[in-house]
Scaffold this motif. Structure first.
Motif, PDB file in Angstrom:
ATOM      1  N   PHE A 222      -0.012  -1.143   0.193  1.00 21.98           N
ATOM      2  CA  PHE A 222       0.416   0.490   0.165  1.00 21.98           C
ATOM      3  C   PHE A 222       0.310   1.018   0.185  1.00 21.98           C
ATOM      4  CE2 PHE A 222      -1.726   3.354   2.305  1.00 21.98           C
ATOM      5  CZ  PHE A 222      -2.770   3.714   1.679  1.00 21.98           C
ATOM      6  N   ARG A 223       1.529   1.279   0.793  1.00 20.58           N
ATOM      7  CA  ARG A 223       2.536   2.643   1.012  1.00 20.58           C
ATOM      8  C   ARG A 223       3.818   2.302  -0.375  1.00 20.58           C
ATOM      9  NH1 ARG A 223       6.696   3.184   6.164  1.00 20.58           N
ATOM     10  NH2 ARG A 223       4.323   3.286   6.787  1.00 20.58           N
ATOM     11  N   LYS A 224       3.797   1.910  -1.091  1.00 21.27           N
ATOM     12  CA  LYS A 224       4.952   1.883  -2.509  1.00 21.27           C
ATOM     13  C   LYS A 224       4.107   2.533  -3.262  1.00 21.27           C
ATOM     14  CE  LYS A 224       9.038   0.205  -0.995  1.00 21.27           C
ATOM     15  NZ  LYS A 224       8.397   0.110  -0.099  1.00 21.27           N
ATOM     16  N   ARG A 225       2.767   1.645  -3.347  1.00 22.57           N
ATOM     17  CA  ARG A 225       1.323   2.605  -4.262  1.00 22.57           C
ATOM     18  C   ARG A 225       0.958   3.938  -4.379  1.00 22.57           C
ATOM     19  NH1 ARG A 225       0.533  -3.313  -3.948  1.00 22.57           N
ATOM     20  NH2 ARG A 225      -0.186  -4.451  -5.777  1.00 22.57           N
ATOM     21  N   MET A 226       1.267   4.651  -2.756  1.00 26.19           N
ATOM     22  CA  MET A 226       0.208   5.692  -2.434  1.00 26.19           C
ATOM     23  C   MET A 226       1.924   6.730  -2.772  1.00 26.19           C
ATOM     24  SD  MET A 226      -2.133   5.921  -1.111  1.00 26.19           S
ATOM     25  CE  MET A 226      -2.801   5.319  -3.070  1.00 26.19           C
ATOM     26  N   ASN A 227       3.299   6.110  -2.733  1.00 29.25           N
ATOM     27  CA  ASN A 227       4.408   7.151  -3.570  1.00 29.25           C
ATOM     28  C   ASN A 227       4.482   7.237  -4.923  1.00 29.25           C
ATOM     29  OD1 ASN A 227       5.381   6.142  -1.152  1.00 29.25           O
ATOM     30  ND2 ASN A 227       6.589   4.659  -0.417  1.00 29.25           N
ATOM     31  N   LEU A 228       3.708   6.112  -5.317  1.00 32.33           N
ATOM     32  CA  LEU A 228       3.599   5.817  -6.605  1.00 32.33           C
ATOM     33  C   LEU A 228       2.931   6.850  -7.371  1.00 32.33           C
ATOM     34  CD1 LEU A 228       4.727   4.962  -9.691  1.00 32.33           C
ATOM     35  CD2 LEU A 228       3.264   3.112  -9.315  1.00 32.33           C
ATOM     36  N   SER A 229       1.759   6.883  -6.724  1.00 39.45           N
ATOM     37  CA  SER A 229       0.765   8.043  -7.027  1.00 39.45           C
ATOM     38  C   SER A 229       1.255   9.488  -6.776  1.00 39.45           C
ATOM     39  CB  SER A 229      -1.243   7.231  -6.603  1.00 39.45           C
ATOM     40  OG  SER A 229      -0.420   7.947  -4.948  1.00 39.45           O
ATOM     41  N   GLN A 230       1.622   9.346  -5.402  1.00 41.59           N
ATOM     42  CA  GLN A 230       2.636  10.374  -5.695  1.00 41.59           C
ATOM     43  C   GLN A 230       3.285  10.910  -6.377  1.00 41.59           C
ATOM     44  OE1 GLN A 230       3.954  10.709  -1.458  1.00 41.59           O
ATOM     45  NE2 GLN A 230       2.125  10.123  -0.423  1.00 41.59           N
ATOM     46  N   LYS A 231       3.568  10.505  -7.095  1.00 43.73           N
ATOM     47  CA  LYS A 231       5.360  10.431  -8.041  1.00 43.73           C
ATOM     48  C   LYS A 231       4.157  10.759 -10.017  1.00 43.73           C
ATOM     49  CE  LYS A 231       9.146   7.837  -7.599  1.00 43.73           C
ATOM     50  NZ  LYS A 231      10.496   6.740  -7.370  1.00 43.73           N
ATOM     51  N   LEU A 232       3.281  10.495  -9.495  1.00 50.08           N
ATOM     52  CA  LEU A 232       2.128  10.800 -10.636  1.00 50.08           C
ATOM     53  C   LEU A 232       1.617  11.615 -10.635  1.00 50.08           C
ATOM     54  CD1 LEU A 232       1.341   9.549 -13.305  1.00 50.08           C
ATOM     55  CD2 LEU A 232      -0.797   7.910 -12.384  1.00 50.08           C
ATOM     56  N   GLN A 233       1.227  12.451  -9.725  1.00 50.88           N
ATOM     57  CA  GLN A 233       0.578  13.725  -9.375  1.00 50.88           C
ATOM     58  C   GLN A 233       1.524  14.960  -9.823  1.00 50.88           C
ATOM     59  OE1 GLN A 233      -1.140  14.399  -5.784  1.00 50.88           O
ATOM     60  NE2 GLN A 233      -1.109  12.386  -5.141  1.00 50.88           N
ATOM     61  N   VAL A 234       2.973  14.337  -9.165  1.00 49.90           N
ATOM     62  CA  VAL A 234       3.977  15.264  -9.548  1.00 49.90           C
ATOM     63  C   VAL A 234       4.260  16.172 -11.160  1.00 49.90           C
ATOM     64  CG1 VAL A 234       6.372  15.963  -9.115  1.00 49.90           C
ATOM     65  CG2 VAL A 234       4.832  15.007  -7.165  1.00 49.90           C
ATOM     66  N   ILE A 235       4.484  14.738 -11.448  1.00 51.20           N
ATOM     67  CA  ILE A 235       4.450  14.451 -13.465  1.00 51.20           C
ATOM     68  C   ILE A 235       2.816  15.659 -13.701  1.00 51.20           C
ATOM     69  CG2 ILE A 235       4.352  13.226 -15.329  1.00 51.20           C
ATOM     70  CD1 ILE A 235       5.358  10.962 -13.732  1.00 51.20           C
ATOM     71  N   ALA A 236       1.446  15.304 -13.044  1.00 50.53           N
ATOM     72  CA  ALA A 236       0.717  15.535 -13.413  1.00 50.53           C
ATOM     73  C   ALA A 236       0.253  17.126 -13.390  1.00 50.53           C
ATOM     74  CB  ALA A 236      -0.725  14.695 -13.129  1.00 50.53           C
ATOM     75  N   ASN A 237       1.379  17.840 -12.084  1.00 48.45           N
ATOM     76  CA  ASN A 237       1.160  18.991 -12.288  1.00 48.45           C
ATOM     77  C   ASN A 237       1.233  19.817 -13.396  1.00 48.45           C
ATOM     78  OD1 ASN A 237       0.610  20.941  -9.790  1.00 48.45           O
ATOM     79  ND2 ASN A 237       1.472  20.506  -8.494  1.00 48.45           N
TER      80      ASN A 237
END
Length: 237
Positions: A222-237
């Protein structure tokens, strides 16, 4: 006969040749068809609802061509050709949707709602370690940015994945009847976060089974998936 399953023979139009069933959902049944000599996916109303519910759902489905046109103009991947046609089903004239079938698209679509398509091999099966997933999500981030900046709200059922010939991945949008656009009331930071989390979890359905088991053994939790989603948010910003 609202509750009876609609059979191809009950679609009465001499220009239609129905060769099989492509899929069924909560609002539509989609047939593999030849229409005026051209292969098409033919969508008709489902046959499980009462007439009033069916009509309400179908009026929403008929907004899909306009929604797809908007997404396409924004540079997003969706069905390129829609046509609303009128035919006779069970003796009643109804508008139906004629669409480009997935098989005719210049890329392969992987439906994030159904993991069976990629059980033994998926578009990202070459990834050996979960830490390398982030290298393949740039296209997803760009698509999420476009959705967010435009205030476009889509449900999970509208989002799939496209594997392009060059090996890159993009999001693919289909089943657009529930799409809404509201630039004023949508919190774009929350929308970006929601899309990023959703896409990361939907990725599990396009990893092959052995690959996903390997990722989880490597600590893809779960934590690694959350980290990946945060990276995706940065790309999408």
């Amino acid at each position: 006969m609202p509750h009876e399953h609609i059979q191809p023979r009950e679609i009465d139009d001499t220009d239609f040749i129905i060769s099989g069933l492509l899929g069924e959902g909560g609002s539509k049944t989609v047939f593999d068809a030849i229409i005026n000599g051209k292969r098409r996916a033919l969508a008709i109303p489902n046959s499980i609802d009462d007439p009033d519910t069916q009509a309400e759902k179908w009026n929403s489905v008929l907004q899909e061509p306009e929604n797809a046109k908007l997404l396409s103009e924004l540079g997003l991947l969706t069905i390129p050709e829609y046509e609303i046609m009128v035919t006779t089903i069970n003796g009643r004239e109804l508008p139906v949707l004629s669409m480009t079938p997935f098989s005719d698209l210049p890329f392969k679509v992987f439906d994030g709602k159904d993991g069976t398509q990629t059980y033994t091999h998926g578009p990202l099966s070459h990834i050996e370690h979960f830490s390398d997933i982030s290298s393949y999500i740039t296209g997803f981030g760009a698509d999420i940015a476009t959705l967010t900046q435009s205030g476009i709200v889509l449900s999970r059922d509208s989002i799939s994945f496209a594997a392009l010939p060059d090996g890159s991945m993009r999001l693919f949008f289909y089943d657009l009847q529930g799409m809404t656009i509201n630039d004023d009331s949508v919190n774009k930071d929350e929308l970006r976060e929601d899309y990023s989390k959703l896409v990361v979890y939907m990725l599990d359905n396009i990893f092959d089974y052995q690959q996903l088991m390997r990722f989880e053994a490597q600590g893809y939790d779960f934590r690694k998936r959350m980290n990946l989603s945060q990276k995706l948010q940065v790309i999408a910003n």
